[in-house]
Motif scaffolding. Sequence first.
Motif, PDB file in Angstrom:
ATOM      1  N   ASN B 750       0.833  -1.203   0.000  1.00 48.19           N
ATOM      2  CA  ASN B 750       0.000   0.000   0.000  1.00 48.19           C
ATOM      3  C   ASN B 750       0.868   1.253   0.000  1.00 48.19           C
ATOM      4  O   ASN B 750       0.847   2.051   0.928  1.00 48.19           O
ATOM      5  CB  ASN B 750      -0.935  -0.010   1.213  1.00 48.19           C
ATOM      6  CG  ASN B 750      -0.225  -0.485   2.462  1.00 48.19           C
ATOM      7  OD1 ASN B 750       0.886  -1.010   2.397  1.00 48.19           O
ATOM      8  ND2 ASN B 750      -0.840  -0.287   3.600  1.00 48.19           N
ATOM      9  N   TRP B 751       1.663   1.388  -1.033  1.00 47.45           N
ATOM     10  CA  TRP B 751       2.563   2.539  -1.123  1.00 47.45           C
ATOM     11  C   TRP B 751       1.788   3.837  -1.280  1.00 47.45           C
ATOM     12  O   TRP B 751       0.795   3.882  -1.973  1.00 47.45           O
ATOM     13  CB  TRP B 751       3.490   2.397  -2.337  1.00 47.45           C
ATOM     14  CG  TRP B 751       4.330   1.168  -2.321  1.00 47.45           C
ATOM     15  CD1 TRP B 751       4.251   0.109  -3.168  1.00 47.45           C
ATOM     16  CD2 TRP B 751       5.379   0.853  -1.408  1.00 47.45           C
ATOM     17  NE1 TRP B 751       5.187  -0.845  -2.831  1.00 47.45           N
ATOM     18  CE2 TRP B 751       5.889  -0.414  -1.756  1.00 47.45           C
ATOM     19  CE3 TRP B 751       5.943   1.527  -0.316  1.00 47.45           C
ATOM     20  CZ2 TRP B 751       6.929  -1.023  -1.055  1.00 47.45           C
ATOM     21  CZ3 TRP B 751       6.979   0.917   0.365  1.00 47.45           C
ATOM     22  CH2 TRP B 751       7.455  -0.341  -0.001  1.00 47.45           C
ATOM     23  N   THR B 752       2.298   4.866  -0.658  1.00 42.40           N
ATOM     24  CA  THR B 752       1.787   6.202  -0.958  1.00 42.40           C
ATOM     25  C   THR B 752       2.826   6.878  -1.845  1.00 42.40           C
ATOM     26  O   THR B 752       3.870   6.302  -2.111  1.00 42.40           O
ATOM     27  CB  THR B 752       1.541   7.000   0.337  1.00 42.40           C
ATOM     28  OG1 THR B 752       2.676   6.864   1.173  1.00 42.40           O
ATOM     29  CG2 THR B 752       0.333   6.470   1.069  1.00 42.40           C
ATOM     30  N   SER B 753       2.542   8.094  -2.254  1.00 42.95           N
ATOM     31  CA  SER B 753       3.304   8.594  -3.402  1.00 42.95           C
ATOM     32  C   SER B 753       4.627   9.270  -3.056  1.00 42.95           C
ATOM     33  O   SER B 753       5.386   9.611  -3.937  1.00 42.95           O
ATOM     34  CB  SER B 753       2.440   9.563  -4.184  1.00 42.95           C
ATOM     35  OG  SER B 753       2.031  10.586  -3.329  1.00 42.95           O
ATOM     36  N   THR B 828       7.146   6.027   1.184  1.00 44.68           N
ATOM     37  CA  THR B 828       6.200   5.970   2.295  1.00 44.68           C
ATOM     38  C   THR B 828       5.096   4.975   1.962  1.00 44.68           C
ATOM     39  O   THR B 828       4.792   4.724   0.809  1.00 44.68           O
ATOM     40  CB  THR B 828       5.557   7.344   2.536  1.00 44.68           C
ATOM     41  OG1 THR B 828       4.983   7.793   1.303  1.00 44.68           O
ATOM     42  CG2 THR B 828       6.583   8.355   2.993  1.00 44.68           C
ATOM     43  N   ASP B 830       1.133   3.395   3.563  1.00 45.32           N
ATOM     44  CA  ASP B 830       0.018   3.677   4.459  1.00 45.32           C
ATOM     45  C   ASP B 830      -0.095   2.542   5.456  1.00 45.32           C
ATOM     46  O   ASP B 830      -0.467   1.431   5.109  1.00 45.32           O
ATOM     47  CB  ASP B 830      -1.261   3.822   3.632  1.00 45.32           C
ATOM     48  CG  ASP B 830      -2.410   4.302   4.494  1.00 45.32           C
ATOM     49  OD1 ASP B 830      -2.193   4.475   5.715  1.00 45.32           O
ATOM     50  OD2 ASP B 830      -3.501   4.505   3.953  1.00 45.32           O
ATOM     51  N   GLN B 833      -3.948   1.475   6.450  1.00 47.91           N
ATOM     52  CA  GLN B 833      -4.937   1.077   5.456  1.00 47.91           C
ATOM     53  C   GLN B 833      -5.669  -0.197   5.845  1.00 47.91           C
ATOM     54  O   GLN B 833      -6.867  -0.305   5.700  1.00 47.91           O
ATOM     55  CB  GLN B 833      -4.269   0.885   4.098  1.00 47.91           C
ATOM     56  CG  GLN B 833      -5.230   1.140   2.972  1.00 47.91           C
ATOM     57  CD  GLN B 833      -4.515   1.049   1.639  1.00 47.91           C
ATOM     58  OE1 GLN B 833      -3.878   0.051   1.337  1.00 47.91           O
ATOM     59  NE2 GLN B 833      -4.605   2.089   0.873  1.00 47.91           N
ATOM     60  N   GLY B 952       2.087   4.851  -7.087  1.00 48.73           N
ATOM     61  CA  GLY B 952       0.916   5.706  -7.277  1.00 48.73           C
ATOM     62  C   GLY B 952       0.898   6.406  -8.608  1.00 48.73           C
ATOM     63  O   GLY B 952       0.161   7.371  -8.783  1.00 48.73           O
ATOM     64  N   SER B1042      -3.354   8.908  -8.725  1.00 45.51           N
ATOM     65  CA  SER B1042      -4.171   9.381  -7.616  1.00 45.51           C
ATOM     66  C   SER B1042      -4.588  10.826  -7.757  1.00 45.51           C
ATOM     67  O   SER B1042      -5.210  11.380  -6.867  1.00 45.51           O
ATOM     68  CB  SER B1042      -3.388   9.217  -6.324  1.00 45.51           C
ATOM     69  OG  SER B1042      -2.156   9.901  -6.454  1.00 45.51           O
ATOM     70  N   VAL B1046      -6.607  12.931  -4.851  1.00 44.24           N
ATOM     71  CA  VAL B1046      -5.811  13.806  -3.991  1.00 44.24           C
ATOM     72  C   VAL B1046      -6.265  15.254  -4.081  1.00 44.24           C
ATOM     73  O   VAL B1046      -6.305  15.953  -3.092  1.00 44.24           O
ATOM     74  CB  VAL B1046      -4.315  13.678  -4.353  1.00 44.24           C
ATOM     75  CG1 VAL B1046      -3.513  14.716  -3.600  1.00 44.24           C
ATOM     76  CG2 VAL B1046      -3.831  12.292  -4.009  1.00 44.24           C
TER      77      VAL B1046
END
Lengths: 364, 1067
Positions: B750-753, B828, B830, B833, B952, B1042, B1046
């Motif tokens: 669950n990578w964030t950007s 980073t 999440d 999640q 992302g 995203s 966002v």
Amino acid sequence: MTSELDIFVGNTTLIDEDVYRLWLDGYSVSDAVALRVRSGILEQTGATAAVLQSDTMDHYRTFHMLERLLHAPPKLLHQLIFQIPPSRQALLIERYYAFDEAFVREVLGKKLSKGTKKDLDDISPKTGITLKSCRRQFDNFKRVFKVVEEMRGSLVDNIQQHFLLSDRLARDYAAIVFFANNRFETGKKKLQYLSFGDFAFCAELMIQNWTLGAVGEAPTDPDSQMDDMDMDLDKEFLQDLKELKVLVADKDLLDLHKSLVCTALRGKLGVFSEMEANFKNLSRGLVNVAAKLTHNKDVRDLFVDLVEKFVEPCRSDHWPLNDVRLFLNQYSASVHSLDGFRHQALWDRYMGTLRGCLLRLYHD
Amino acid sequence: MPGKLKVKIVAGRHLPVMDRASDLTDAFVEVKFGNTTFKTDVYLKSLNPQWNSEWFKFEVDDEDLQDEPLQITVLDHDTYSANDAIGKVYIDIDPLLYSEAATVISGWFPIYDTIHGIRGEINVVVKVDLFNDLNRFRQSSCGVKFFCTTSIPKCYRAVIIHGFVEELVVNEDPEYQWIDRIRTPRASNEARQRLISLMSGELQRKIGLKVLEMRGNAVVGYLQCFDLEGESGLVVRAIGTACTLDKLSSPAAFLPACNSPSKDMKEIPFNEDPNPNTHSSGPSTPLKNQTYSFSPSKSYSRQSSSSDTDLSLTPKTGMGSGSAGKEGGPFKALLRQQTQSALEQRGGSPHRFCRRREFPFFTLTAFPPGFLVHVGGVVSARSVKLLDRIHNPAFVGIMGNTRSYKLLDWNSFNSDEPETRDAWWAEIRQEIKSHAKALGCHAVVGYSESTSICEEVCILSASGTAAVLNPRFLQDGTVEGCLEQRLEENLPIGCGFCHIPYDELNMPFPAHLTYCYNCRKQKVPDVLFTTIDLPTDAAVIGKGCLIQARLCRLKKKAQAEANATAISNLLPFMEYEVHTQLMNKLKLKGMNALFGLRIQITVGENMLMGLASATGVYLAALPTPGGIQIAGKTPNDGSYEQHISHMQKKINDTIAKNKELYEINPPEISEEIIGSPIPEPRQRSRLLRSQSESSDEVTELDLSHGKKDAFVLEIDDTDAMEDVHSLLTDVPPPSGFYSCNTEIMPGINNWTSEIQMFTSVRVIRLSSLNLTNQALNKNFNDLCENLLKSLYFKLRSMIPCCLCHVNFTVSLPEDELIQVTVTAVAITFDKNQALQTTKTHVEKSLQRASTDNEELLQFPLELCSDSLPSHPFPPAKATSVDYSSFADRCSSWIELIKLKAQTIRRGSIKTTVTVEKASPMGEGNFRNRSAPPCANSTVGVVKMTPLSFIPGAKITKYLGIINMFFIRETTSLREEGGVSGFLHAFIAEVFAMVRAHVAALGGNAVVSYIMKQCVFMENPNKNQAQCLINVSGDAVVFVRESDLEVVPTQQPTANCQPLCTEGEVTT
């Protein structure tokens, strides 16, 4: 085992706000490390002192490299070497140009010259600000001054455009530049109670109303206007202020003025009797300040005069601020009813600004 | 004339002051390509010249287009003396040569000087008109795409994966030419930069030719390296995997057999026919016509005994595959046979050029689904060679006369050179091939080659993972309808690759096998080591972690052959110990497989360093690893026993703790269900060491610690004690941090950007007093551990995050110096999640809705998200002042000052406004304000990452490879902030130049970025330092997936961004 070389370079330049502040405050790497240790960061992160030392060194190196660009903030935006998000760039610039209240009070109104720079050695221990930080702040003042000195147009706009400062900080710098240019005396003992904010407030009012730029509201030919619109007081205006002298020189006019004010304020002022007794003194003070502004030396002493001639007498009689406001409003307005007085516009330009300043200056 | 290169010089900015008198510069520009030079007019007295030149046109062969860089030199005009160079820009125009990549290069490039660094920027526009003349595709290979990415690039589909391509080019190093003694350091550095640029171009072109021969249209996993051999020259070598790729977005994507690229390729053999002679001497080195012309015997005779070792760590079976059970046996054999014949057929195909060596190697580390059938284990080979000095008086004469070092002139004099190097590598590759065969595998994947050079000794290393591949990707033409398709479908998902490819009854070494814990039908080894990335479909329990083995060995200083022999003798012990350390650490983590294993052996004057990095994983298919048992040698000593049991407890505790940390909790399975013939999962491994192909006798080195069944650490002396201690000193990363050296972190998806790529370099000086192996090991271990700790600390603001693709490189620049360079990316993710179930539900439905609209909305949303954050400052104020608001402003400001004064408790008071404080200002203000002074001037962001993807985001276009080589030198080291200041600035400049080139190509990111070389030399006494850096990667265009979600949430924060006054709100 000794570390010969130790660096960290991110594609996005890492900026640690805390370390930046320490750097701006002029601490050495070892002092900064000690301060960071004291902040409890080691316990929070489980890092070792060596890690902290290396991290601090890295940041200091980065800031050192950035400093050259911070001297001309638009360069920071265009440069390609450090990839920094715009919000961070803004923060870097804003913090770099931020200054200490204690420091600015020491140099406000002084000539931003080499001589003053030598005084920094004394200012540093007096204010408790490191010499390094004093130098940065002084150089910032001087740099901004040099850049906008010869420019036309709004002082604040010029500063904002060339240094990308926030609106507030640009206004502060406008005040500093304005004070430095006109060399207003702010260091006298009786002015010590005034904050930089008080002066900045007055500076802005004066820039808005008393400079050449203030007259040039109408879209006239730009070439016909003189340079330094916002930096210099309008000489013609100052010359004209002599005309106001009639308000105190002509005894009838003075009495009439007094009776108009007294009639209007009777029952409204807590300090009415004091006001009545002091009216002529106060009025003479205010008008004489205006009449004297033709001389550069008297311009420099403007704030000393205002405090001496108005603020102190009122304060010694314990006028509440609200009474001062009522008095000044009435004092300015009543002049309009003086038929023999022909310089209404001049009076308004003078008193409008002065009223604002005096109200700001009137506190303990 | 197959091509016209057009260049326009637009403007410069931030130029340095070249004329002290006027504080200005009279700049002009020289544009050079090949032997043609154009000049712009002199733009007098400006630091921001506007040349706005005409289009300079170069009419050139496409061969030159591929080899030559465009060279732009900015100079300061001087009427009375020689013009002073400000700096240069080299632009590789290769990306303009293939149709799908960039069409124009246009943008601001940093002007670079090897002595002063970046000195201003120049705006250049470059275009290429290629004439469509297919018959010219003989010496040039325009149109072949190159990718550094070691997997099939995201917006392509692999039609065929052809296989291994390699090439090397040799030249004399300008730094060691006699002329270097009389020319300036700048001239020497520039000669080197230019030469390497030329050599890279030539190498790439030659590789491209090979790809065309193989009927491919692309090279994936292209890795180009430099060997700075000093006196003996400069080797540029490259390996890659030839493929036929098909762009996914093209409408023809679903018609693989008759789409355009393959059609084009079919015409190529036709073109080759008329000109067979050019290749007859062997396509790998077309320059070897004069082979053996001089002293070849010498170079061979001086080769020392090569100590080539094979790390085959995994056992394997040849059991049947799929549900067919035992019937699968012959089926599988068939499969293998077919694949092998497919590979061999290509090699020996009569109508193609005779390829002397065909290696079934693949530089890829991640594969299309179904490609990888089984994985055998790691195969590696090393060889110690002596570099030979070149004695060629004729050469010196020529160089002296012409003062040029045109590549081809030089090669004709030294044509034996590539032959020697080629032979060296061929030998090693042959060995790798035979090792793979011994493991029952016909192919090697995740293949890479490296060298370590110290003086005249060179260690060549190659390693990869033996594997069985699905032949349907390897054969030309038909893609569907293979016999194996059925078989593949039967393969259980998530564990198939773990099943041993080897015949159980005829194992190359003893190993413990169990039935697969996932499908329970086939045999798996107890531990699996590989050099590839974790297959995406692999069933993994818990998370992975970075595992490193670090080792130093002292060696005596020696010369030539004695030195080489000493190194050869040390190597097997190093390999053995590195392997033992890896195994112990893996067990300590409670894991059973390593991915991305990379063992680097570095040679120095008086020591050898070994550094192995890999990502440990718990594969569900493999058995639970047994613990580590400690045994003492003196059983009767009571206190000693106690100590041993204490250690044992510590180890057990650590294992338990790690299992918890990495969330390793495999389901309990009773033995009966599994039906395992081996009751206890036990560890055994082997290091298979063979000399080389030529030596018939294979000496084996048993890594399984004698005859003991369990994995036992024997503590018989202080050394062993140290080893156990060092096992326990590795500190796990702080909570919220994970690290791995593979593309993706097993167990996190669950990578964030937010990503942050970085390079960190450390050099330590060893005090010569305590140079024992133990002290050395400890120093090295501390160096690496401290470096990791520093990284965790620096990146703490990104928590929770994962360091991916952590790549350590060790070098020994001098006697007592150890240099470690790390490049990695922090991403980073999440953390919450999984916890917020209800929320994710909503989000998911939102997401679903959003993806539907994505195509439609992406563009406008992109626009507004861009424009909002680009208002970092409040625009100019209104001309009239509102008094009331002004008063408010001041009073609130004073409040703030008071507040600050309290918190700071110092004499001084800050006037600083924090962003948070300024944030309450409303949106309304923005509307009233004019445009901010800096809104349109911010430099576009270019992301860099060593990974092949951007979390992302979707990569929509590959613009070509970036392959850049820079030299920086200083003679005022102290003034530039010492060695750290010097290197810090240089690396920052390298990043800047990479970003500028990507931006000029129209890209916004570099993926598969790698710093292949960072050679740093210093001489503090002379106040001098020099550094060489070589980086590469793929320039791409990406689009945020995203954006849609966002933007609405970001809007308020974007408004808060500027530093504004609060008072304005009241107006």
